[in-house]
Design a protein around this motif. Structure first.
Motif, PDB file in Angstrom:
ATOM      1  N   VAL B  19      -3.247 -31.722  11.029  1.00  0.00           N
ATOM      2  CA  VAL B  19      -3.970 -32.788  11.732  1.00  0.00           C
ATOM      3  C   VAL B  19      -4.079 -32.427  13.215  1.00  0.00           C
ATOM      4  O   VAL B  19      -5.147 -32.523  13.826  1.00  0.00           O
ATOM      5  CB  VAL B  19      -3.258 -34.156  11.558  1.00  0.00           C
ATOM      6  CG1 VAL B  19      -3.867 -35.208  12.476  1.00  0.00           C
ATOM      7  CG2 VAL B  19      -3.329 -34.614  10.095  1.00  0.00           C
ATOM      8  N   LEU B  27      -3.230 -36.819   1.697  1.00  0.00           N
ATOM      9  CA  LEU B  27      -1.904 -36.758   1.082  1.00  0.00           C
ATOM     10  C   LEU B  27      -1.994 -37.308  -0.340  1.00  0.00           C
ATOM     11  O   LEU B  27      -2.703 -38.281  -0.592  1.00  0.00           O
ATOM     12  CB  LEU B  27      -0.898 -37.611   1.857  1.00  0.00           C
ATOM     13  CG  LEU B  27      -0.579 -37.187   3.286  1.00  0.00           C
ATOM     14  CD1 LEU B  27       0.295 -38.247   3.958  1.00  0.00           C
ATOM     15  CD2 LEU B  27       0.148 -35.844   3.285  1.00  0.00           C
ATOM     16  N   PRO B  79      -8.472 -44.749   0.083  1.00  0.00           N
ATOM     17  CA  PRO B  79      -7.439 -44.247  -0.827  1.00  0.00           C
ATOM     18  C   PRO B  79      -7.789 -44.553  -2.286  1.00  0.00           C
ATOM     19  O   PRO B  79      -8.657 -45.382  -2.561  1.00  0.00           O
ATOM     20  CB  PRO B  79      -6.191 -44.999  -0.401  1.00  0.00           C
ATOM     21  CG  PRO B  79      -6.683 -46.235   0.241  1.00  0.00           C
ATOM     22  CD  PRO B  79      -8.017 -45.919   0.835  1.00  0.00           C
ATOM     23  N   GLU B 107      -4.667 -40.395  -0.385  1.00  0.00           N
ATOM     24  CA  GLU B 107      -5.116 -41.097   0.831  1.00  0.00           C
ATOM     25  C   GLU B 107      -5.461 -40.079   1.916  1.00  0.00           C
ATOM     26  O   GLU B 107      -4.808 -39.047   2.030  1.00  0.00           O
ATOM     27  CB  GLU B 107      -3.990 -42.024   1.342  1.00  0.00           C
ATOM     28  CG  GLU B 107      -2.735 -41.244   1.674  1.00  0.00           C
ATOM     29  CD  GLU B 107      -1.526 -42.102   2.037  1.00  0.00           C
ATOM     30  OE1 GLU B 107      -1.683 -43.097   2.730  1.00  0.00           O
ATOM     31  OE2 GLU B 107      -0.418 -41.703   1.632  1.00  0.00           O
ATOM     32  N   PRO B 108      -6.474 -40.394   2.703  1.00  0.00           N
ATOM     33  CA  PRO B 108      -6.765 -39.528   3.848  1.00  0.00           C
ATOM     34  C   PRO B 108      -5.811 -39.844   5.001  1.00  0.00           C
ATOM     35  O   PRO B 108      -5.337 -40.970   5.105  1.00  0.00           O
ATOM     36  CB  PRO B 108      -8.199 -39.913   4.213  1.00  0.00           C
ATOM     37  CG  PRO B 108      -8.334 -41.343   3.768  1.00  0.00           C
ATOM     38  CD  PRO B 108      -7.421 -41.524   2.594  1.00  0.00           C
ATOM     39  N   VAL B 109      -5.503 -38.850   5.830  1.00  0.00           N
ATOM     40  CA  VAL B 109      -4.789 -39.131   7.073  1.00  0.00           C
ATOM     41  C   VAL B 109      -5.862 -39.477   8.100  1.00  0.00           C
ATOM     42  O   VAL B 109      -6.774 -38.693   8.325  1.00  0.00           O
ATOM     43  CB  VAL B 109      -3.958 -37.917   7.546  1.00  0.00           C
ATOM     44  CG1 VAL B 109      -3.266 -38.228   8.873  1.00  0.00           C
ATOM     45  CG2 VAL B 109      -2.918 -37.537   6.490  1.00  0.00           C
ATOM     46  N   THR B 110      -5.768 -40.683   8.651  1.00  0.00           N
ATOM     47  CA  THR B 110      -6.829 -41.164   9.541  1.00  0.00           C
ATOM     48  C   THR B 110      -6.327 -41.355  10.959  1.00  0.00           C
ATOM     49  O   THR B 110      -5.129 -41.528  11.184  1.00  0.00           O
ATOM     50  CB  THR B 110      -7.361 -42.526   9.039  1.00  0.00           C
ATOM     51  OG1 THR B 110      -6.245 -43.421   8.937  1.00  0.00           O
ATOM     52  CG2 THR B 110      -8.025 -42.402   7.688  1.00  0.00           C
ATOM     53  N   ASN B 111      -7.258 -41.313  11.915  1.00  0.00           N
ATOM     54  CA  ASN B 111      -6.861 -41.521  13.315  1.00  0.00           C
ATOM     55  C   ASN B 111      -6.957 -42.990  13.708  1.00  0.00           C
ATOM     56  O   ASN B 111      -7.616 -43.762  13.066  1.00  0.00           O
ATOM     57  CB  ASN B 111      -7.738 -40.689  14.239  1.00  0.00           C
ATOM     58  CG  ASN B 111      -7.276 -39.254  14.193  1.00  0.00           C
ATOM     59  OD1 ASN B 111      -6.084 -38.969  14.316  1.00  0.00           O
ATOM     60  ND2 ASN B 111      -8.210 -38.341  13.974  1.00  0.00           N
TER      61      ASN B 111
END
Lengths: 226, 111
Positions: B19, B27, B79, B107-111
């Protein structure tokens, strides 16, 4: 997962703090909960304690019927090794691979050199002092490898007075019998002394230091998981 | 140490590094198992936007499909819960040879 939550989770892990993530499966709503966090709703607080204490992540159904996944992030198990001897080297390597936070304890400078034990903590101290400072808990294994009573015994005394989940002591049957006699004289009863795995390790005919380390790690794993 | 042996936390550490270097990262987490599932609940796989991955959610049986579906979450931003069971006679179908069944949250890792 939000990037900032990931950063916070990794920070808690580097500080060796227990934390759980709670995720609502329907939409991914997520938060981190610390076991000390009393501001949370009761069911979240209880679920956090339960998954951390059992070290088993699981789905919990909230009072409103929604499914939440609680993931337990406990600090690593600890492995305290008394005696920076040859066998301690493969034990340190294998213990690290198995996810343990390994500490080597030996007051003898020639043995307890960081060069002999890269990547693990080495404490050049008397075992009773180091062990008392490290305060073994239920997520700690203690292994003594010196077969020198003046080094092993004080460490075993601290270990027996702690909730350590595994205690193992290197030495032949004869050495172990003599050790039990000395510890009996110190006031430990037979039931308490039966917590010590001695001679240490599973009986697999191990000869080399690495093979002995395999037998020790196998026994420790069996005690932990079975 | 190969990627396959990375523990729980090391998978997340790698995800955070990806990231930080500007990659899209998703993830996947095992959230429920039945029968002889290969990896325990809580096991994680981190997936980078170029399909590189670390960690595991099975013994290698479903990672291929999970990676594909995880990449979709990078696009959708949403997700998803996936369920895998025993593969049937068609060998190319995604499933678990061990006879277990698992649920995976991606799930996406989001900002």
């Amino acid at each position: 997962m939000r990037a900032e939550l990931l950063t916070e989770l990794l920070k808690a892990q580097s500080e060796k703090r227990a934390v759980a993530s709670a995720t609502r499966l329907s939409d991914g709503l997520q938060k981190l909960i610390y076991p000390t966090d009393k501001s949370e709703e009761t069911w979240i607080f209880e679920a956090t304690h339960e998954v951390l204490a059992s070290d088993r992540s699981r789905i919990v159904v909230a009072p409103d019927g929604s499914e939440w996944f609680f993931n337990a992030f406990n600090p690593p198990l600890r492995l305290l090794v008394v005696g920076a001897v040859h066998i301690a080297q493969p034990v340190a390597t294998m213990g690290t691979l198995a996810g343990y936070d390994v500490t080597i304890i030996d007051p003898r400078e020639a043995f307890a050199s960081p060069a002999r034990f890269p990547d693990v903590t080495v404490r050049c101290e008397w075992p009773d002092e180091a062990m008392t400072a490290l305060a073994p808990d239920a997520r700690t294994a203690v292994v003594t490898l010196t077969h020198d009573p003046k080094l092993d015994d004080p460490a075993l005394i601290v270990a027996l007075n702690s909730p350590a989940f595994y205690i193992g002591s290197l030495g032949s049957k004869k050495t172990h019998a003599a050790r039990l006699e000395r510890l009996t004289a110190k006031g430990f009863d037979a039931q308490t002394l039966s917590r010590i795995h001695g001679p240490i390790g599973l009986s697999i005919g191990a000869k080399s230091p690495a093979e002995i380390a395999v037998s020790i790690m196998a026994q420790m794993t069996a005690v932990l998981r079975q | 140490m190969s990627d396959e042996t990375l523990g729980h936390d090391q998978v997340l550490e790698q995800a955070a590094r990806w990231v930080a270097s500007g990659h899209g990262v998703a993830l996947a987490t095992v959230i429920e198992t039945w029968g002889s599932a290969p990896r325990p609940v809580g096991s994680q796989l981190a997936i980078r936007d170029d399909s590189t991955f670390v960690g595991s959610v099975s013994g290698g049986c479903i990672e291929g499909d999970v990676v594909t579906r995880a990449l979709d979450t990078l696009t959708s931003g949403k997700p998803e819960v996936l369920e895998y069971g025993v593969s049937d006679a068609k060998a190319w179908e995604v499933g678990l040879a061990c006879g277990g069944r698992i649920r995976v949250f991606i799930e996406p890792v989001t900002n």
